[in-house]
Scaffold this motif. Structure first.
Motif, PDB file in Angstrom:
ATOM      1  N   UNK A   1      32.596  58.500  29.413  1.00 47.89           N
ATOM      2  CA  UNK A   1      33.297  58.005  30.598  1.00 47.89           C
ATOM      3  C   UNK A   1      32.502  56.879  31.242  1.00 47.89           C
ATOM      4  N   UNK A   2      31.208  56.976  31.214  1.00 43.00           N
ATOM      5  CA  UNK A   2      30.363  55.936  31.787  1.00 43.00           C
ATOM      6  C   UNK A   2      30.576  54.616  31.044  1.00 43.00           C
ATOM      7  N   UNK A   3      30.795  54.677  29.731  1.00 43.19           N
ATOM      8  CA  UNK A   3      31.040  53.490  28.930  1.00 43.19           C
ATOM      9  C   UNK A   3      32.384  52.865  29.322  1.00 43.19           C
ATOM     10  N   UNK A   4      33.358  53.686  29.699  1.00 43.08           N
ATOM     11  CA  UNK A   4      34.666  53.166  30.073  1.00 43.08           C
ATOM     12  C   UNK A   4      34.650  52.408  31.402  1.00 43.08           C
ATOM     13  N   UNK A   5      33.731  52.738  32.273  1.00 42.32           N
ATOM     14  CA  UNK A   5      33.714  52.131  33.602  1.00 42.32           C
ATOM     15  C   UNK A   5      33.633  50.601  33.533  1.00 42.32           C
ATOM     16  N   UNK A   6      32.738  49.996  32.743  1.00 35.04           N
ATOM     17  CA  UNK A   6      32.715  48.529  32.684  1.00 35.04           C
ATOM     18  C   UNK A   6      34.026  47.935  32.153  1.00 35.04           C
ATOM     19  N   UNK A   7      34.675  48.634  31.216  1.00 34.79           N
ATOM     20  CA  UNK A   7      35.943  48.149  30.693  1.00 34.79           C
ATOM     21  C   UNK A   7      37.008  48.156  31.778  1.00 34.79           C
ATOM     22  N   UNK A   8      37.031  49.206  32.572  1.00 35.59           N
ATOM     23  CA  UNK A   8      37.992  49.298  33.670  1.00 35.59           C
ATOM     24  C   UNK A   8      37.707  48.191  34.688  1.00 35.59           C
ATOM     25  N   UNK A   9      36.443  47.993  35.001  1.00 37.46           N
ATOM     26  CA  UNK A   9      36.067  46.948  35.953  1.00 37.46           C
ATOM     27  C   UNK A   9      36.481  45.575  35.418  1.00 37.46           C
TER      28      UNK A   9
ATOM     29  N   UNK B   1      40.041  40.926  35.730  1.00 33.68           N
ATOM     30  CA  UNK B   1      41.050  40.064  35.117  1.00 33.68           C
ATOM     31  C   UNK B   1      42.283  39.965  36.022  1.00 33.68           C
ATOM     32  N   UNK B   2      42.694  41.109  36.551  1.00 39.41           N
ATOM     33  CA  UNK B   2      43.832  41.133  37.481  1.00 39.41           C
ATOM     34  C   UNK B   2      43.509  40.339  38.747  1.00 39.41           C
ATOM     35  N   UNK B   3      42.300  40.498  39.241  1.00 36.96           N
ATOM     36  CA  UNK B   3      41.879  39.772  40.441  1.00 36.96           C
ATOM     37  C   UNK B   3      41.861  38.264  40.190  1.00 36.96           C
TER      38      UNK B   3
ATOM     39  N   UNK C   1      55.308  30.419  38.967  1.00 39.74           N
ATOM     40  CA  UNK C   1      56.160  31.521  38.484  1.00 39.74           C
ATOM     41  C   UNK C   1      55.520  32.191  37.263  1.00 39.74           C
ATOM     42  N   UNK C   2      54.980  31.385  36.370  1.00 36.35           N
ATOM     43  CA  UNK C   2      54.315  31.929  35.181  1.00 36.35           C
ATOM     44  C   UNK C   2      53.079  32.731  35.578  1.00 36.35           C
ATOM     45  N   UNK C   3      52.278  32.188  36.487  1.00 34.68           N
ATOM     46  CA  UNK C   3      51.070  32.890  36.948  1.00 34.68           C
ATOM     47  C   UNK C   3      51.441  34.179  37.676  1.00 34.68           C
ATOM     48  N   UNK C   4      52.519  34.148  38.463  1.00 31.80           N
ATOM     49  CA  UNK C   4      52.972  35.347  39.178  1.00 31.80           C
ATOM     50  C   UNK C   4      53.411  36.426  38.190  1.00 31.80           C
ATOM     51  N   UNK C   5      54.137  36.032  37.137  1.00 31.34           N
ATOM     52  CA  UNK C   5      54.559  36.987  36.100  1.00 31.34           C
ATOM     53  C   UNK C   5      53.335  37.595  35.409  1.00 31.34           C
ATOM     54  N   UNK C   6      52.357  36.751  35.108  1.00 35.44           N
ATOM     55  CA  UNK C   6      51.135  37.228  34.462  1.00 35.44           C
ATOM     56  C   UNK C   6      50.409  38.217  35.361  1.00 35.44           C
ATOM     57  N   UNK C   7      50.310  37.880  36.635  1.00 35.20           N
ATOM     58  CA  UNK C   7      49.667  38.782  37.586  1.00 35.20           C
ATOM     59  C   UNK C   7      50.405  40.114  37.673  1.00 35.20           C
ATOM     60  N   UNK C   8      51.704  40.082  37.760  1.00 30.64           N
ATOM     61  CA  UNK C   8      52.497  41.317  37.835  1.00 30.64           C
ATOM     62  C   UNK C   8      52.312  42.157  36.575  1.00 30.64           C
ATOM     63  N   UNK C   9      52.216  41.489  35.429  1.00 32.90           N
ATOM     64  CA  UNK C   9      51.974  42.211  34.175  1.00 32.90           C
ATOM     65  C   UNK C   9      50.621  42.906  34.207  1.00 32.90           C
TER      66      UNK C   9
ATOM     67  N   UNK D   1      48.887  43.726  36.854  1.00 33.89           N
ATOM     68  CA  UNK D   1      48.934  44.739  37.899  1.00 33.89           C
ATOM     69  C   UNK D   1      49.615  46.013  37.400  1.00 33.89           C
ATOM     70  N   UNK D   2      50.764  45.845  36.759  1.00 35.97           N
ATOM     71  CA  UNK D   2      51.498  47.008  36.240  1.00 35.97           C
ATOM     72  C   UNK D   2      50.683  47.734  35.178  1.00 35.97           C
ATOM     73  N   UNK D   3      50.089  46.956  34.277  1.00 31.54           N
ATOM     74  CA  UNK D   3      49.279  47.551  33.209  1.00 31.54           C
ATOM     75  C   UNK D   3      48.071  48.284  33.782  1.00 31.54           C
ATOM     76  N   UNK D   4      47.379  47.661  34.744  1.00 35.09           N
ATOM     77  CA  UNK D   4      46.207  48.296  35.371  1.00 35.09           C
ATOM     78  C   UNK D   4      46.586  49.588  36.066  1.00 35.09           C
ATOM     79  N   UNK D   5      47.672  49.553  36.818  1.00 38.29           N
ATOM     80  CA  UNK D   5      48.072  50.748  37.563  1.00 38.29           C
ATOM     81  C   UNK D   5      48.443  51.887  36.624  1.00 38.29           C
TER      82      UNK D   5
END
Length: 188
Positions: free
Chosen positions: A60-68, A73-75, A127-135, A137-141
């Motif tokens: 789980x500790x190894x997963x933390x950097x991947x999640x971050x 990337x979303x940020x 619009x393209x950047x907004x779609x990418x961000x929403x993608x 965001x949805x994937x992260x959540x």
């Protein structure tokens, strides 16, 4: 201590009451020493097994950097959206100022046409950047929800295995000392 008692018995003579007592104490100390050695072997084995049962924490500790990294990337995508949004507002304001300054001839002005073309291009990029961000965001959540649910299951299962190993350790240690007590009882 057992060796000391054996030496004491040799000095006093094995057939004397004092020598016989020293020999018995030496035997008892050896029995206790061997039991302690068996206890140590059991603890060593279970220390390794306990450590192995806690490897999931490292996983789980190894997963933390991947999640971050995914959240960063979303940020970054959100930052790109906000920058494009600001640039679009600036261009729209510049176009409005230019149109107001030119008045009725604004429709034929090349500067205004270039600004409008730039605004149209920025709108598409936004619009393209907004779609990418929403993608992202949805994937992260969805991944965070899945990760939390999976982590709860994994932690419960792993801690249950850890507790079972600790129980086995306690039982094995009890068995070592039970055997020592039985050997003491049998030698009386």
């Amino acid at each position: 201590m057992a060796r000391y008692e054996e030496q004491l018995a040799q000095r006093q003579g094995q057939y004397t009451a004092s020598g016989s007592s020293s020999t018995q104490r030496a035997a008892d100390l050896q029995l206790t020493g061997y039991a302690a050695l068996r206890q140590q072997a059991v603890e060593k084995q279970f220390a390794l097994r306990s450590g192995a049962s806690l490897v999931f924490l490292h996983d789980w500790w190894v997963l933390v950097p991947e999640v971050v990294a995914c959240l960063e990337e979303r940020e970054d995508a959100l930052e790109a959206v906000l920058m494009l949004e600001q640039e679009l507002k600036d261009k729209q304001a510049a176009a409005a100022r230019t149109a107001a300054a030119l008045g009725p001839v604004a429709a034929a002005d090349k500067r205004l046409a270039v600004l409008n073309s730039s605004i149209h291009s920025l709108t598409e990029k936004w619009a393209t950047a907004q779609e990418q961000y929403e993608l992202y965001k949805e994937r992260n959540q969805s991944e965070l929800v899945r990760l939390n649910l999976q982590r709860a299951v994994d932690f419960r299962e792993s801690l249950q295995r850890f507790a079972a190993i600790q129980l086995q350790l306690a039982q094995a240690a009890t068995e070592v000392w039970r055997n020592a007590v039985e050997q003491f009882s049998a030698s009386q």
